[in-house]
Design an enzyme around this catalytic site. Structure first.
Site, PDB file in Angstrom:
ATOM      1  N   LYS A 140       0.857  -1.193   0.000  1.00  0.00           N
ATOM      2  CA  LYS A 140       0.000   0.000   0.000  1.00  0.00           C
ATOM      3  C   LYS A 140       0.880   1.226   0.000  1.00  0.00           C
ATOM      4  O   LYS A 140       2.040   1.162   0.416  1.00  0.00           O
ATOM      5  CB  LYS A 140      -0.874   0.020   1.262  1.00  0.00           C
ATOM      6  CG  LYS A 140      -2.118   0.859   1.125  1.00  0.00           C
ATOM      7  CD  LYS A 140      -3.258   0.038   0.566  1.00  0.00           C
ATOM      8  CE  LYS A 140      -4.468   0.881   0.252  1.00  0.00           C
ATOM      9  NZ  LYS A 140      -5.624   0.006  -0.057  1.00  0.00           N
ATOM     10  N   ASP A 180      -6.945   4.357  -4.357  1.00  0.00           N
ATOM     11  CA  ASP A 180      -7.637   4.226  -3.068  1.00  0.00           C
ATOM     12  C   ASP A 180      -8.246   5.623  -2.851  1.00  0.00           C
ATOM     13  O   ASP A 180      -8.380   6.377  -3.827  1.00  0.00           O
ATOM     14  CB  ASP A 180      -6.642   3.833  -1.966  1.00  0.00           C
ATOM     15  CG  ASP A 180      -7.324   3.300  -0.701  1.00  0.00           C
ATOM     16  OD1 ASP A 180      -7.652   2.105  -0.642  1.00  0.00           O
ATOM     17  OD2 ASP A 180      -7.550   4.096   0.246  1.00  0.00           O
TER      18      ASP A 180
HETATM   19  N1  GLU Z   1      -7.455   0.275  -2.749  1.00  0.00           N
HETATM   20  C1  GLU Z   1      -8.209  -0.910  -3.039  1.00  0.00           C
HETATM   21  C2  GLU Z   1      -8.227  -1.828  -1.839  1.00  0.00           C
HETATM   22  O1  GLU Z   1      -8.257  -1.344  -0.733  1.00  0.00           O
HETATM   23  C3  GLU Z   1      -7.772  -1.585  -4.339  1.00  0.00           C
HETATM   24  C4  GLU Z   1      -6.347  -1.958  -4.435  1.00  0.00           C
HETATM   25  C5  GLU Z   1      -5.899  -2.460  -5.816  1.00  0.00           C
HETATM   26  O2  GLU Z   1      -6.723  -2.552  -6.710  1.00  0.00           O
HETATM   27  O3  GLU Z   1      -4.709  -2.750  -5.935  1.00  0.00           O
HETATM   28  O4  GLU Z   1      -8.264  -3.020  -1.918  1.00  0.00           O
END
Ligand code: GLU
Length: 460
Positions: A140, A180
């Site tokens: 992340k 996100d």
């Molecule tokens: N931000 C999204 C999550 O919390 C998607 C992450 C992604 O697609 O890599 O899962």
């Protein structure tokens, strides 16, 4: 107590002491990282029955290793605003675990972003990604940059500066960021452009959530919200409940929230409220989703403007007020810890039957305990909001095969994936002595796969 029972109890006690020791050490090592510690506590406590039954996980130091990110990158992001002033933000990427595949997870642009937030999100992502059954590890990132009120050119300059540092740490086989909070197709586009320029190559699979013209996947935008509703529908079906005719509240009005509302409405629900960080709207006739899409996806407006367009709707100037409106199904899709113990009590008093989490960690541990104690049907974030990242993995598959699938094909795969996550989590919950507890089941099912892969790959 017979001998077998005594042995089982002693194994459980050993695992409990071990988890306590691990948690205390994590607390000492990461003081003040409240959100990260909360995510850790919620997971490790639910793993006690697994560790009691499979002590090899303790012996191989799986938790010790899992709790320490493989790599943490923090960097300066300088950019120039429209007035010619130099601004400096802080950027992050936490590459948490690559046992199952390249690091995968979104980027969040929000003033609240700090090491603790990025680590909690990255830690949760490991288990969520494992649950999808797709070959993706957990990561992340993000920045404390606040996109609110910034011009398009400021957003572009920020995204370019952010990528100027990040590009050397990511790649289609190493780390694949996505969106996100505060990061949608526009930001992904600016970051992809900068990555392409710096690399001198068109590597479509380096980012997901891209525009459809240059390698994005159909249904990616809808995937988290739709996936949430598919998951909750599966859970309700098992309990003779249905969206049809239910009153639903969906907090937030971003990407997750909008498409959760859309699918819930398609399944016959009446969505009566949604919100943004300033306040919430209550429309007892049912929210007009076209208006919300226009305000949020096109005009970059506050949700208060909804009440100007629909004067019968009520605007409440506190986003938390949304949870005082009675509903059958609550879908928190705004942000972490939006439902604490007190709010959960209000929901219960008002007769809520189902809680499905679209945001990451929207309920505190106290709130979750209250749902479980009161036999509320509870769909935890790691499982219920995994549809977004699952379709990101499908986007990666399309990019590496240089094909583009139809909306129907992606949506059908998403439905299958959400069904599998539900079934695997239910199975794990009953296998480990907590039948029906999806929170525990999702943690366990997600963990076991990662732990086994880590053992097979040796101590690295
Ligand atoms: N931000 C999204 C999550 O919390 C998607 C992450 C992604 O697609 O890599 O899962």
């Amino acid at each position: 107590m017979n001998t077998i029972e005594a042995t089982l109890q002693s194994k459980r006690e050993t695992a409990k002491q071990y988890v306590k020791k691990i948690y205390n050490a994590t607390e000492q090592r990461n003081p003040h990282e409240t959100e990260f510690l909360q995510a850790v506590k919620e997971i490790v406590d639910s793993l006690i029955p697994v560790l009691a039954r499979q002590p090899q996980y303790m012996k191989s130091g799986i938790l010790e290793r899992l709790l320490e990110p493989e790599k943490v990158i923090s960097f300066r992001v300088p950019w120039v605003d429209d007035q010619g002033n130099v601004q400096v933000n802080r950027g992050y990427r936490v590459q948490f675990n690559s046992a199952l595949g390249p690091y995968k997870g979104g980027l969040r642009f929000h003033p609240s972003v700090n090491a603790s937030i990025v680590k909690f999100l990255g830690f949760e992502q490991i288990f969520k990604n494992s649950l999808t059954g797709q070959p993706i590890g957990g990561g992340k990132g993000g920045s404390d940059f606040d996109p609110k009120g910034k011009s398009d050119m400021e957003i572009m300059r920020f995204c370019q500066s952010f990528m100027t540092e990040l590009y050397q740490h990511i790649g289609p086989e190493t780390d694949v960021p996505a969106g996100d909070t505060g990061v949608n197709a526009r930001e992904i586009g600016y970051m992809f452009g900068q990555y392409k320029k710096l690399r001198g190559a068109f590597e479509a699979g380096v980012l997901t959530g891209k525009g459809l013209e240059y390698g994005g996947s159909l249904a990616r935008k809808e995937a988290t919200g739709y996936g949430l509703v598919y998951f909750v529908r599966e859970m309700m079906k098992d309990n003779d409940l249905d969206f049809n005719g239910s009153n639903v509240i969906v907090s937030g009005s971003g990407n997750v929230s909008i498409y959760a509302m859309e699918k819930a409405m398609e399944f016959g629900a009446k969505v009566v409220a949604c919100s943004d960080s300033n306040g919430c709207i209550y429309d007892e006739n049912g929210i007009n989703l076209d208006t919300v899409k226009e305000l949020k996806e096109e005009d970059n407006e506050r949700i208060s403007a909804y009440a100007e367009k629909h004067p019968h709707a009520q605007y409440l100037e506190d986003c938390n007020e949304i949870w005082s409106i009675p509903c059958d199904i609550a879908l928190p899709c705004a942000t972490q810890n939006e439902i604490d113990g007190k709010t959960a009590e209000t929901l219960l008093t008002n007769g809520v039957k189902v809680v499905g989490e679209g945001a990451n960690m929207p309920s505190t541990i106290e709130a979750i305990d209250m749902y479980l104690d009161n036999t509320i049907l509870f769909a935890p974030a790691k499982a219920a909001n995994a549809g977004g990242v699952a379709v990101s993995a499908l986007e990666m598959a399309q990019n590496s095969s240089k094909l583009m699938w139809s909306f129907e094909k992606v949506d059908a795969r998403l439905q299958e994936i959400m069904k599998d996550i539900y079934q695997n989590s239910m199975q794990a919950a009953s296998d480990y002595g907590t039948p029906g507890n999806l929170a525990a089941g999702a943690n366990i099912a997600g963990f076991v796969k990662v732990a086994d892969a880590m053992i097979e790959q040796g101590v690295i």
